[in-house]
Scaffold this motif. Structure first.
Motif, mmCIF file in Angstrom:
data_model
loop_
_atom_site.group_PDB
_atom_site.id
_atom_site.type_symbol
_atom_site.label_atom_id
_atom_site.label_comp_id
_atom_site.label_asym_id
_atom_site.label_seq_id
_atom_site.Cartn_x
_atom_site.Cartn_y
_atom_site.Cartn_z
ATOM 1 N N PHE A 144 29.825 31.665 47.180
ATOM 2 C CA PHE A 144 30.043 31.828 48.625
ATOM 3 C C PHE A 144 30.735 30.604 49.212
ATOM 4 C CE2 PHE A 144 28.573 30.571 52.822
ATOM 5 C CZ PHE A 144 29.104 31.606 53.589
ATOM 6 N N ALA A 145 30.253 29.395 48.848
ATOM 7 C CA ALA A 145 30.830 28.166 49.401
ATOM 8 C C ALA A 145 32.300 28.028 49.042
ATOM 9 C CB ALA A 145 30.045 26.952 48.903
ATOM 10 N N ALA A 146 32.658 28.424 47.820
ATOM 11 C CA ALA A 146 34.060 28.337 47.404
ATOM 12 C C ALA A 146 34.950 29.181 48.293
ATOM 13 C CB ALA A 146 34.197 28.761 45.946
ATOM 14 N N ALA A 147 34.452 30.350 48.672
ATOM 15 C CA ALA A 147 35.238 31.222 49.557
ATOM 16 C C ALA A 147 35.229 30.684 50.979
ATOM 17 C CB ALA A 147 34.676 32.639 49.522
ATOM 18 N N TYR A 148 34.080 30.227 51.439
ATOM 19 C CA TYR A 148 33.958 29.770 52.828
ATOM 20 C C TYR A 148 34.794 28.517 53.091
ATOM 21 C CZ TYR A 148 31.911 28.189 57.202
ATOM 22 O OH TYR A 148 31.753 27.767 58.504
ATOM 23 N N PHE A 149 34.733 27.565 52.165
ATOM 24 C CA PHE A 149 35.432 26.291 52.371
ATOM 25 C C PHE A 149 36.859 26.316 51.838
ATOM 26 C CE2 PHE A 149 30.966 24.533 52.147
ATOM 27 C CZ PHE A 149 30.920 24.121 53.473
ATOM 28 N N ASP A 150 37.328 27.452 51.351
ATOM 29 C CA ASP A 150 38.652 27.531 50.737
ATOM 30 C C ASP A 150 39.715 26.906 51.623
ATOM 31 O OD1 ASP A 150 41.345 29.330 50.505
ATOM 32 O OD2 ASP A 150 40.399 29.019 48.546
ATOM 33 N N GLY A 151 40.567 26.091 50.999
ATOM 34 C CA GLY A 151 41.601 25.393 51.748
ATOM 35 C C GLY A 151 42.967 26.032 51.665
ATOM 36 N N GLY A 152 43.063 27.278 51.232
ATOM 37 C CA GLY A 152 44.348 27.961 51.183
ATOM 38 C C GLY A 152 44.675 28.566 49.839
ATOM 39 N N GLN A 153 43.782 28.430 48.871
ATOM 40 C CA GLN A 153 44.044 28.975 47.539
ATOM 41 C C GLN A 153 43.749 30.473 47.483
ATOM 42 O OE1 GLN A 153 41.588 27.274 44.450
ATOM 43 N NE2 GLN A 153 43.030 27.797 42.842
ATOM 44 N N PRO A 158 35.539 34.426 53.958
ATOM 45 C CA PRO A 158 34.642 34.965 54.972
ATOM 46 C C PRO A 158 35.042 34.510 56.368
ATOM 47 C CG PRO A 158 33.402 33.984 53.167
ATOM 48 C CD PRO A 158 34.835 33.600 52.970
ATOM 49 N N THR A 159 34.688 35.312 57.366
ATOM 50 C CA THR A 159 34.924 34.928 58.742
ATOM 51 C C THR A 159 34.128 33.670 59.049
ATOM 52 O OG1 THR A 159 35.218 37.229 59.349
ATOM 53 C CG2 THR A 159 34.765 35.675 61.148
ATOM 54 N N CYS A 160 34.788 32.691 59.676
ATOM 55 C CA CYS A 160 34.168 31.384 59.839
ATOM 56 C C CYS A 160 33.849 31.021 61.288
ATOM 57 C CB CYS A 160 35.082 30.296 59.261
ATOM 58 S SG CYS A 160 35.524 30.556 57.533
ATOM 59 N N GLU A 161 34.195 31.902 62.243
ATOM 60 C CA GLU A 161 34.070 31.534 63.640
ATOM 61 C C GLU A 161 32.648 31.132 64.019
ATOM 62 O OE1 GLU A 161 35.735 34.003 62.500
ATOM 63 O OE2 GLU A 161 37.788 33.778 63.248
ATOM 64 N N GLY A 162 31.641 31.814 63.465
ATOM 65 C CA GLY A 162 30.258 31.519 63.834
ATOM 66 C C GLY A 162 29.600 30.456 62.988
ATOM 67 N N GLY A 163 30.310 29.880 62.059
ATOM 68 C CA GLY A 163 29.737 28.858 61.204
ATOM 69 C C GLY A 163 29.252 29.409 59.885
ATOM 70 N N LEU A 164 28.844 28.499 59.012
ATOM 71 C CA LEU A 164 28.497 28.875 57.646
ATOM 72 C C LEU A 164 27.277 29.803 57.595
ATOM 73 C CD1 LEU A 164 28.560 26.597 54.567
ATOM 74 C CD2 LEU A 164 26.520 27.964 54.987
ATOM 75 N N TRP A 165 26.253 29.509 58.392
ATOM 76 C CA TRP A 165 25.050 30.328 58.330
ATOM 77 C C TRP A 165 25.346 31.773 58.717
ATOM 78 C CZ3 TRP A 165 20.472 31.184 56.504
ATOM 79 C CH2 TRP A 165 19.629 32.105 57.121
ATOM 80 N N ALA A 167 28.189 33.332 58.616
ATOM 81 C CA ALA A 167 29.053 33.960 57.609
ATOM 82 C C ALA A 167 28.247 34.345 56.376
ATOM 83 C CB ALA A 167 30.184 33.004 57.223
ATOM 84 N N TRP A 168 27.351 33.462 55.926
ATOM 85 C CA TRP A 168 26.540 33.791 54.754
ATOM 86 C C TRP A 168 25.594 34.955 55.035
ATOM 87 C CZ3 TRP A 168 21.203 33.770 53.969
ATOM 88 C CH2 TRP A 168 20.809 34.015 52.653
ATOM 89 N N LYS A 169 24.962 34.920 56.194
ATOM 90 C CA LYS A 169 24.008 35.975 56.516
ATOM 91 C C LYS A 169 24.703 37.337 56.568
ATOM 92 C CE LYS A 169 20.270 36.899 59.845
ATOM 93 N NZ LYS A 169 20.686 38.156 60.466
#
Length: 814
Positions: A144-153, A158-165, A167-169
């Motif tokens: 999950f973190a790899a997708a969330y923090f992805d820098g363009g690869q 995941p949608t990030c507007e609401g933050g990591l929690w 998006a994970w939930k």
């Protein structure tokens, strides 16, 4: 979901949040690959003694901070550790052994068993079920973190507007992975979790029945199970706080990991869990094994210090007041020591200077076509202004268009369906390129770093304009003062040499560049500062700041390629009519010095047979399969702040950071430069040293593992293989040649020529610096007026005479 009533009155939301904050700050930040810089992996533990840190690291990660006893025993047998070194260690730790002979006997005893790490719920579930729940949980969160923090690869994240929690939930509510692995009703449980990460953290804490006394250590243990991605989240918090803000992804990630503990609660034995929780209440302290290991490490370090310190004070006499032929300022980086020594051989009239490679310009630089600016300054600082050239908008737009087209093509190649057709249809078109690279088609020296284009160099103008004209002379004077150059004399040419390395197919390439420039080359900084110091208005105002500079002094920017040991000069066309002969002499000396430096460095490189030295080194820089194009800062062991004549003529083997410093000139200004050196360059050098230390002592925990197996994840970091957590630190090949450690893991020995009282005043003022010194993370020594290492800092503002140095009474701050 209704929260459970707190078990104890002190287990409040604020207390839980405070424990989470403490735990998060015990992790070191991990910079992304684009600006990869060395970071002290023990940064969050600097407030405790290094022996207690050994015990704590073992509990939270299973990591080791000392060599196996057999290696210390071998060092004793070979004389690397001498009897007097063992005796010295015993004087520092008299509780460990009666004398050096007994300490040597302890080194020959079997390695004590490793202490057990604190148990998580995942560990207990694994013991109960026979399934590897720790690896499963880490893989789930890391994916999950790899997708969330992805820098363009990635093509999707995941949608990030609401933050990591949030998006994970949202994702975990739909993902059946946990249920497939045997956790029934996982999605329903997650769906009913609080919308707020802070509330969910409180809920999970109470569900697990944790006590206030256990919270910070338990949270720290959980973060170490995902230390790679947690370290990246710590970096994001670091950057936000540097800019005056905050960031929640680290807290959110801890909450996710804690929820997984709750999900596994039914799979563990409750009685075992109660015992595991109780263990967290007792803070680990150094045991007998830790103390013996530290004593042997002290002897190991003393053996190196004894040999090197004997060479100091034997350097060249202080230079005459005559004008030097050339002044050449290099970064304090240990690789510069080799080249400076070589240049002093090929150009005897040169005066070399050591200063942090950003040259005092805390610059944020955005090359043409780049989407974002990057900080070109030490990570401890925040850049003051941005260099970007909006006047070249058409060129920038064209380059952005090319980048966008490349991005679309890259995504097509990596898409789940298109990738197969791409490989089958076009994959063979890469065969000639791969064949040529595999056969190591060599590139001649001189064709590495091309430098900024004329248009890109023009982008430095806005950064200069960011300094108000009224402040430019003062800024220039501050830079010259920090470089110990304010009093002159000034040469006709003053070269400011930034540095950078070159390599192919190297995710950690930024680690070869200048750490003082945020993991980038120092070219932009050198060219900006040279432009500032050559500015006619600045030169006209410098006398008002007590600096008299000859009219014929010019500053020339340069870039030292540390892989090939070539130096390129920039912006010299306008200087040829007045300084043409000087430039030719300098260029010849630089070429000759490069040849000497390459010959010296080649001793540690495995070079191709049948190639000349130059061709072999050029081949390494252009070889996509090369695991170590250069050794970077491997071997770093000392930091010396003193006039160059104290070390000139001494072969420091490329293992010392060299910072030019004149304490007598600085005393007139209240030791402002000394304070800067002790709180910035010294701290950065300790970060580098301790990263190499950790990656050498235990690469499994503090390093990046086998470079051959690396896969880039999200342009952020590397995985070892195809999954698992992000790997921190340095690859194994950066510290080991396959047969032995090339980097000797030694704590940094800092030697400063300055009065003890002045250093004590600064140490007392800065808690972070005092922690590093009082807790044994860095050794500090004072150099006396004869250039000898005379006193050793022993903590609490006290000093003692160094054996073999000048005999002085131990000093303490008044």
């Amino acid at each position: 979901m209704t929260l459970i009533t707190p078990i104890t009155a002190d287990l409040t939301s604020d207390a839980i949040a405070g424990a989470a904050d403490i735990a998060g700050r015990r992790l070191a930040p991990i910079w992304p690959l684009s600006s990869f810089v060395a970071v002290n992996p023990f940064l969050g533990l600097a407030d405790r003694g290094i022996d207690d840190a050994m015990a704590y690291v073992a509990k939270v990660s299973g990591g080791k901070m000392a060599l196996p006893r057999a290696q210390y025993a071998e060092a004793i047998a070979t004389g690397r550790i001498a009897p007097e070194d063992l005796d010295h260690a015993v004087t520092q730790m008299p509780d460990v052994a009666r004398d050096g002979r007994e300490l040597a006997t302890l080194a020959e005893q079997p390695e004590p068993g490793a202490p057990e790490t604190w148990q998580t719920m995942a560990d207990l579930a694994a013991a109960e079920t026979g399934q590897d729940w720790p690896a499963r949980v880490t893989q789930q969160i890391a994916g999950f973190a790899a997708a969330y923090f992805d820098g363009g690869q990635a093509a999707w994240k995941p949608t990030c507007e609401g933050g990591l929690w949030e998006a994970w939930k949202a994702e975990a509510t739909l993902d059946r992975s946990a249920e497939i692995m045997g956790i029934s009703d996982a999605r329903a449980t997650i769906a009913n979790l609080p919308a707020s990460a802070d509330d969910a953290l409180v809920w999970a804490t109470h569900e697990l029945g944790l006590s206030h006394a256990a919270l910070a250590d338990y949270f720290t243990r959980l973060l170490y199970t995902i230390s790679g991605w947690a370290g990246h989240a710590r970096y994001r918090l670091w950057q936000a706080e540097l800019a005056g803000g905050t960031e929640t992804s680290l807290r959110d990630l801890l909450t996710v990991r804690l929820v997984w503990e709750v999900l596994l609660l039914p799979k563990a034995n409750r009685g075992t869990w109660e015992a595991a929780k109780a263990a967290y209440v007792d803070a680990p302290k150094a045991g007998a094994g830790d103390r013996v290991a530290l004593a042997l490490q002290i002897a190991y370090e003393q053996g190196w210090q004894r040999r090197v310190f004997a060479e100091l004070g034997q350097g060249a006499p202080a230079p005459a007041e005559d004008r030097p032929a050339v002044q050449a300022a290099f970064c304090i980086d240990v690789r510069s020591e080799v080249f400076r020594r070589a240049l002093e051989t090929t150009m005897p009239g040169v005066e070399t200077i050591g200063f942090a490679g950003f040259f005092g310009a805390a610059l944020s630089y955005r090359p043409l076509g780049a989407a974002e600016a990057t900080a070109r300054c030490p990570v401890l600082l925040s850049p003051a202004g941005e260099a970007a050239d909006e006047a070249n908008a058409e060129l920038a737009t064209t380059r952005q268009g090319r980048i966008a087209a490349k991005s679309v093509w890259t995504r097509f190649k990596q898409a789940a369906v298109a990738s197969f057709g791409y490989v089958e249809t076009l994959g063979l078109t890469y065969a000639p390129k791969l064949l040529a690279q595999s056969l190591r088609t060599t590139t001649a020296l001189g064709q590495g770093h091309a430098g900024l284009t004329a248009a890109e160099a023009a982008t430095l103008a806005p950064a200069l304009d960011a300094i108000p004209p009224a402040d430019r002379a003062a800024t220039a004077a501050t830079i010259l003062g920090a470089m110990s150059m304010a009093k002159g004399p000034f040469a006709r040419i003053v070269m400011l040499a930034g540095h950078g390395g070159q390599s192919l197919n190297n995710p950690h390439a930024a680690g070869l560049d200048c750490g003082a420039c945020g993991g980038h080359t120092g070219e932009a900084n050198a060219r900006l500062v040279a432009r500032l110091l050559n500015d006619p208005q600045v030169r006209a105002e410098l006398p008002e700041h007590g600096i008299d500079m000859p009219e014929d002094t010019v500053f020339v920017a340069a870039l030292h390629d540390t892989t090939t040991d070539e130096v390129a000069l920039f912006d010299t066309a306008a200087l040829v009519p007045t300084h043409g002969e000087d430039l030719l002499s300098l260029q010849k000396a630089l070429r000759d010095a490069g040849a000497l430096a390459r010959a010296e460095r080649s001793n540690l490189l495995t070079l191709d047979a049948g190639l000349s030295l130059d061709a072999a080194i050029a081949a390494r820089a252009q070889d996509w399969s090369q695991v170590r194009p250069e050794w970077a800062l491997a071997g770093c062991a000392a930091f010396i702040a003193a006039p160059r004549h104290r070390t000139r003529g001494t072969d420091l083997e490329g293992r010392s950071f060299l910072h030019s410093y004149d304490w007598e000139a600085d005393a007139e200004n209240g030791y402002g430069v000394l304070e800067l050196i002790l709180t910035a360059p010294l701290v950065v050098a300790s970060w580098i040293n301790l990263q190499y230390y950790g990656s050498s002592m235990d690469n499994r925990v503090f390093g990046a593992g086998n470079k051959v197996l690396h896969n880039v994840s999200g342009l952020v970091g590397v995985l070892e293989g195809t999954g698992g957590d992000l790997r921190p630190g340095l690859p194994f090949q950066s510290v080991h040649d396959g047969e032995r450690l090339i980097h000797e893991p030694l704590r940094l020995s800092a030697v400063v020529e300055a009065p003890v009282e002045a250093m004590n005043a600064i140490i007392a003022k800065h808690d972070g610096l005092r922690d590093l010194l009082d807790n044994g993370w860095v050794h500090l020594f004072q150099m006396d007026a004869d250039g000898k290492v005379a006193e050793r800092y022993v903590g609490d503002l006290n000093w003692e005479p160094v054996e073999g140095g000048a005999v002085q009474t131990p000093s303490a701050a008044a």
